[in-house]
Each structure stands twice: as C-alpha cells, then as structure tokens.
Design an enzyme around this catalytic site. Structure first.
Site, PDB file in Angstrom:
ATOM      1  N   CYS A 160      30.017  63.360  15.797  1.00 43.42           N
ATOM      2  CA  CYS A 160      31.266  62.588  15.892  1.00 43.42           C
ATOM      3  C   CYS A 160      32.321  63.426  16.601  1.00 43.42           C
ATOM      4  O   CYS A 160      33.180  62.891  17.294  1.00 43.42           O
ATOM      5  CB  CYS A 160      31.746  62.162  14.514  1.00 43.42           C
ATOM      6  SG  CYS A 160      31.912  63.534  13.374  1.00 43.42           S
ATOM      7  N   GLU A 172      35.208  56.581   8.522  1.00 44.02           N
ATOM      8  CA  GLU A 172      35.137  57.744   9.421  1.00 44.02           C
ATOM      9  C   GLU A 172      34.311  57.313  10.616  1.00 44.02           C
ATOM     10  O   GLU A 172      33.094  57.131  10.503  1.00 44.02           O
ATOM     11  CB  GLU A 172      34.507  58.934   8.701  1.00 44.02           C
ATOM     12  CG  GLU A 172      35.345  59.341   7.506  1.00 44.02           C
ATOM     13  CD  GLU A 172      35.130  60.779   7.080  1.00 44.02           C
ATOM     14  OE1 GLU A 172      35.962  61.282   6.332  1.00 44.02           O
ATOM     15  OE2 GLU A 172      34.120  61.385   7.488  1.00 44.02           O
ATOM     16  N   SER A 176      29.884  53.856  13.324  1.00 48.02           N
ATOM     17  CA  SER A 176      30.542  53.470  14.570  1.00 48.02           C
ATOM     18  C   SER A 176      31.803  52.633  14.321  1.00 48.02           C
ATOM     19  O   SER A 176      31.951  52.006  13.265  1.00 48.02           O
ATOM     20  CB  SER A 176      29.564  52.664  15.423  1.00 48.02           C
ATOM     21  OG  SER A 176      29.220  51.483  14.736  1.00 48.02           O
TER      22      SER A 176
HETATM   23  P1  NAD Z   1      26.374  52.583  12.656  1.00 47.66           P
HETATM   24  O1  NAD Z   1      27.742  52.002  12.590  1.00 47.66           O
HETATM   25  O2  NAD Z   1      25.377  51.907  13.540  1.00 47.66           O
HETATM   26  O3  NAD Z   1      25.716  52.639  11.206  1.00 47.66           O
HETATM   27  C1  NAD Z   1      26.294  53.338  10.140  1.00 47.66           C
HETATM   28  C2  NAD Z   1      25.796  52.777   8.827  1.00 47.66           C
HETATM   29  O4  NAD Z   1      26.287  51.447   8.651  1.00 47.66           O
HETATM   30  C3  NAD Z   1      24.270  52.677   8.721  1.00 47.66           C
HETATM   31  O5  NAD Z   1      23.878  53.056   7.422  1.00 47.66           O
HETATM   32  C4  NAD Z   1      24.021  51.194   8.952  1.00 47.66           C
HETATM   33  O6  NAD Z   1      22.826  50.707   8.384  1.00 47.66           O
HETATM   34  C5  NAD Z   1      25.226  50.582   8.277  1.00 47.66           C
HETATM   35  N1  NAD Z   1      25.582  49.218   8.719  1.00 47.66           N
HETATM   36  C6  NAD Z   1      25.340  48.638   9.925  1.00 47.66           C
HETATM   37  N2  NAD Z   1      25.879  47.390   9.955  1.00 47.66           N
HETATM   38  C7  NAD Z   1      26.466  47.188   8.756  1.00 47.66           C
HETATM   39  C8  NAD Z   1      27.212  46.108   8.177  1.00 47.66           C
HETATM   40  N3  NAD Z   1      27.452  44.984   8.861  1.00 47.66           N
HETATM   41  N4  NAD Z   1      27.689  46.253   6.922  1.00 47.66           N
HETATM   42  C9  NAD Z   1      27.500  47.413   6.240  1.00 47.66           C
HETATM   43  N5  NAD Z   1      26.806  48.460   6.719  1.00 47.66           N
HETATM   44  C10 NAD Z   1      26.301  48.360   7.960  1.00 47.66           C
HETATM   45  O7  NAD Z   1      26.568  54.100  13.086  1.00 47.66           O
HETATM   46  P2  NAD Z   1      25.465  55.228  13.352  1.00 47.66           P
HETATM   47  O8  NAD Z   1      24.764  54.935  14.640  1.00 47.66           O
HETATM   48  O9  NAD Z   1      24.648  55.433  12.132  1.00 47.66           O
HETATM   49  O10 NAD Z   1      26.373  56.529  13.519  1.00 47.66           O
HETATM   50  C11 NAD Z   1      26.921  56.936  14.742  1.00 47.66           C
HETATM   51  C12 NAD Z   1      28.425  56.719  14.732  1.00 47.66           C
HETATM   52  O11 NAD Z   1      28.994  57.360  13.596  1.00 47.66           O
HETATM   53  C13 NAD Z   1      29.120  57.352  15.928  1.00 47.66           C
HETATM   54  O12 NAD Z   1      30.105  56.466  16.423  1.00 47.66           O
HETATM   55  C14 NAD Z   1      29.756  58.594  15.348  1.00 47.66           C
HETATM   56  O13 NAD Z   1      30.884  59.057  16.064  1.00 47.66           O
HETATM   57  C15 NAD Z   1      30.124  58.127  13.986  1.00 47.66           C
HETATM   58  N6  NAD Z   1      30.294  59.251  13.072  1.00 47.66           N
HETATM   59  C16 NAD Z   1      31.560  59.550  12.638  1.00 47.66           C
HETATM   60  C17 NAD Z   1      31.782  60.645  11.801  1.00 47.66           C
HETATM   61  C18 NAD Z   1      33.164  61.007  11.336  1.00 47.66           C
HETATM   62  O14 NAD Z   1      33.278  61.882  10.478  1.00 47.66           O
HETATM   63  N7  NAD Z   1      34.225  60.419  11.856  1.00 47.66           N
HETATM   64  C19 NAD Z   1      30.693  61.423  11.396  1.00 47.66           C
HETATM   65  C20 NAD Z   1      29.416  61.086  11.839  1.00 47.66           C
HETATM   66  C21 NAD Z   1      29.236  59.992  12.672  1.00 47.66           C
END
Ligand code: NAD
Length: 457
Positions: free
Chosen positions: A263, A229, A208
């Site tokens: 995404c 990303e 995110s």
């Molecule tokens: P998220 O940001 O909640 O988590 C992503 C990852 O980050 C997880 O592994 C989580 O444990 C880790 N994380 C959380 N807090 C952290 C911190 N403070 N430091 C380091 N790591 C941390 O996202 P999500 O719910 O897993 O994924 C959904 C989001 O991902 C959506 O916004 C979606 O659009 C995006 N996404 C983007 C793409 C792209 O290619 N642009 C692809 C897939 C998903």
C-alpha cells in the site's frame, strides 16, 4: 457453499481447494462470537495478554513453515515473507507493552465530591476484512489490539491469502484463545458482504478504494465504527542537493519491494532537474540488479504478481504512458512463463496526464518525472486523490521539514520510504481511507470511550 480454488501465482498450479462460507454459516459464526465476547471482555487483561504472548511464541517457532505457505499462495519472495512474520512479532511486542496504559481508566477531573473519568470499553464483535499483500501485517494491526482490548473478531482473510488466514486462526486457538472469539471466514467478496449484514459493532477493512467505497455505502446507515485502510499513489521527491545514488537505491527498494504490491510502495518519483539524469542512471542500474524468479529461492527479490488481472492494469499503464510520450528505460511487459509475472519497469518523461502517475499501479513499475523547483514538486505530489505516504530526500532537515509539512499524507518520510512503525499511527488522507491502526491510538480505536460523572453524595 461454493468451492474456493487456491493457486500458486508463481506457477499457476492449483494448491488446494476448500469450501467457502455462505450466508448461513457466517450468521451462525457471528452468533457464537457474540455469545463468547462478554466472558473474554471480563477476563483479566493479564490473561488476555498471556494468550497473545503465547500466539507470538508459536508464530516465532513456526516462521519457516508459515513463510513458505505465504510465499506459495501470494508469490512473495521467501525472505520477504519471513521479514513480514518477524515484523509482526515486533508489532505484537508493542501492543503487549502498550495496551495497559492505553486503556486504563483515566481520571481527568476531581474537585470537591465530583470526579470525572474516561473509561475504555471494547466495541464488542468486530469484522476484520483483510487484504492479501501483507496478511500478517494488515491482519495483525487489527486482530491483535482488538483481542487484547476484549473484542471478538470475525476475520475474513483475502481469498488470495486464505491458507495464511487459516494458520493465523489455528495459532490463536493453539495459544488458548476460545474458538468462537476469533473466527476465520473463508471466501471472496460475497462472504465479506454476508459478514457486513450481521449484527456487528465495527468494521475494520484493508483493501482497495473500490471495495472500501462499497463497504462505506453499506455500513454507513448502521452507525457502527468504520475504518478503511485503502490504496495510495505515494510520491517521493529528490531535491537538488541529495546524493542521487543513495536516493535511487533507497527509492528503487521502496518501489519494487514486495514486487511493488505494498500500500505504501513508492508509486511516483519527482527529481530535481539538476540531478535527474544521474538519479535515473543509478535507479535503472539498481532495478536491473534485482533478481526476479522463483519466490522460494533465497536470492529472489522480485516475485510473482499475486492477482492475474493486475497484469492488464500494468500493461495498460505502460501503453498509456508511452503513447503519451514517456520513455521506457527498462522492462515494460509481462513475462512469458507459467504464473503471473511482470518485468520491473522504469519510465521517465512522464506527466500527470498519464494513468501511471494518477492511479495505483500495485506492481513493479514506476514513473520518474523531472521538476524545476521544490514548489513544483509539492504541487505535483499533492495532485492526487490519495494520501497515504509521501517522502523527501535531501541532507537539509529544515528544508525537508518545510516540504513535508505541506504534503497531504497520513505519513511523511525524510530520506526513507515504504516504512511502517508500530509506534506511529498508520492512516490515510482522501481516498486512502479513514481511521487508523498502530500506535496507542490504534489500540484505543478498538474501544469506546465512556464518560463517567461521579458525585460523592
Ligand atoms: P480488495 O479490495 O480486492 O479486497 C480486500 C478484501 O475485501 C478481501 O478480503 C475481499 O475478499 C474483500 N471484499 C471484496 N469485495 C467485498 C465486498 N463487497 N464486501 C466486503 N468485503 C469485500 O483489495 P486487495 O486486492 O485484497 O488489496 C489490495 C489493495 O489494498 C490495494 O489497493 C492496497 O493499496 C490496499 N492496501 C492498503 C493498506 C493500507 O494500510 N492502507 C494495506 C494493504 C493493502
């Protein structure tokens, strides 16, 4: 160490629990990866490729069981889980085919005794912090080219796709990859934070905007490579000369595939007023035909919402839109059954005062807005802080090209949507992120270009 509980989002059942990593174990694993990386970088490329090719074979042999695990932990319909794993096989083929030319030393100048060359060296030890929605895709886009180019990978799968993350690690090790070169770190955000505190040479994050911004703030002063990303609010515009039914069927799939949790899901639709009503009728009919239910059922198209808190986001977006005058054409609320479920939802009469048209929904809901001209559509499509993908539907290629050239997005589509190709770079504009994966650029991104000035004396 804390205990991680893994639930099936389609039933609410506890699948299993396991111990998370902690700061000490993350540090120890990082040291081991650091020690293992130079030998891997010195391993001939042909051997590195053979190892990834064996990983590909194992994935292909185990598609059925891997897909079942993925479906059980994220609620993705089983056919879509299978599609994702098979899709990764194609991406691996691309990387295997292209890695050699992408990182070969290039002589760019040679005159008299002077030669100039560009070399590509691995970054070293990289962090691969991953999302849950397409764990094979978003993980594989990073760890496959990173390993092929000689890096060690500290892989933190999402806490919502951790069983899949463990399978990926197991298969890589079964394929002969030295254990310390690809290390899975188990846990939620705090394990990601502990990973970022280690001596690493690059951070490759998918997730995110909110987490990406936090990571950028933490990593910025470290002067290491950072790729983010992030999310999107991807628009598509249906011109007055498009076939409304064909466009509606394509865009309904783009909005609802993976239960809208992609995404690059279509998140906003603009339709020319001349065909708006016909388009809406066909769109709603298509959505009503999507089968929602047990994700293990072969005929299911709409599965569960992976993270329970997202149900509140969806509910609030619908309430905000209807309070501001939107019309609910179908769906609109959570479904009363065990697990996390939301009805496929279509809203019309929407505008940009509504959260639904501004903030990522990440679920099976969509707003359709009527527009009077191409210029108005372009203005609205670009009225966003995100910029991942954007599309246009019209039989007229010249018109499509004029429109697509004006869109601020990393990827543009003509008469298609929600599509990713290993041959093309995957990148975002604005709050959709920085850096890229896929294509030959997405191989080179795991290397540091080194400039060689060579004078023959
Ligand atoms: P998220 O940001 O909640 O988590 C992503 C990852 O980050 C997880 O592994 C989580 O444990 C880790 N994380 C959380 N807090 C952290 C911190 N403070 N430091 C380091 N790591 C941390 O996202 P999500 O719910 O897993 O994924 C959904 C989001 O991902 C959506 O916004 C979606 O659009 C995006 N996404 C983007 C793409 C792209 O290619 N642009 C692809 C897939 C998903």
């Amino acid at each position: 160490m804390t205990m991680l509980h893994i639930y099936n989002p389609a039933t609410g059942e506890l699948l299993t629990e396991m111990l998370s990593d902690d700061a000490a174990s993350v540090a120890a694993k990082t040291r081991l990866a650091r020690a293992a990386q130079p030998a891997w970088a010195a391993t001939p490329l042909a051997e590195r490729k053979a190892c990834i090719a064996r990983f590909r074979t194992l994935l292909a042999e185990q598609v059925e069981s891997l897909a079942a695990t993925l479906t059980s932990e994220v609620g993705k319909p089983i056919r879509q889980s299978r599609n994702e794993i098979n899709g990764l096989l194609g991406r691996i083929d691309f990387f295997l085919d292209q890695v050699e030319p992408s990182i070969a030393t290039e002589t760019v100048f040679s005159e008299g005794g002077m030669t100039e060359q560009i070399g590509h060296e691995p970054l070293g030890v990289i962090a691969n912090i991953s999302a849950w929605n397409y764990p094979y895709f978003v993980g594989g886009n990073v760890f496959v080219p990173a390993l092929l180019t000689g890096n060690a990978v500290l892989y933190k799968p999402s806490e919502f796709a951790v069983l899949t993350g463990m399978h990926i690690a197991r298969l890589l090790h079964d394929a002969g990859l030295p254990a310390d070169l690809f290390v899975a770190l188990i846990g939620a955000g705090e394990v990601g934070t502990a990973l970022l505190a280690q001596k690493i040479d690059g951070v490759f994050f998918t997730g995110s905007y909110a987490t990406g911004a936090r990571i950028a703030a933490a990593v910025g002063p470290r002067m290491i490579k950072l790729q983010l990303e992030l999310g999107g609010k991807d628009p598509s515009y249906v011109c007055d000369n498009a076939d409304p039914r064909v466009a509606a069927e394509s865009l309904a799939d783009g909005a609802m595939y993976n239960t809208g949790q992609s995404c690059c899901s279509v998140e906003r639709i603009y339709v020319h007023e001349r065909i708006h009503d016909k388009f809406v009728d066909a769109f709603v009919e298509t959505v009503k035909g999507f089968k929602l239910g047990d994700p293990m059922d072969e005929s299911t198209y709409i599965g569960a919402i992976t993270r329970a808190p997202q149900l509140d986001v969806l509910e609030k977006q619908v309430a905000d839109a209807t309070a501001k005058g939107a019309t609910l054409k179908c769906g609109g609320k959570r479904i009363a059954r065990s697990g996390n479920w939301f009805e496929p939802t279509v809203l019309t009469g929407v505008d940009h005062s509504m959260e639904l048209m501004r903030e990522e929904s990440f679920g099976p809901i969509i707003g359709i807005q009527k527009v009077a001209s191409d210029a108005q559509a372009v203005g609205l499509m670009n009225d966003t802080r995100y910029g991942l993908t954007a599309g246009v539907y019209t039989p007229d290629e010249a018109r499509a090209r004029v429109l697509l050239a004006q869109l601020n997005a990393g990827t543009v589509y003509w008469n298609c949507c929600d599509r990713v190709s290993p041959r093309l770079p995957w990148s975002g504009v604005g709050d959709s992120g920085i850096g890229l994966t896929l294509s030959t650029y997405g191989i080179q991104t795991f290397t540091r270009p080194k400039a060689w000035h060579l004078r023959r004396s």
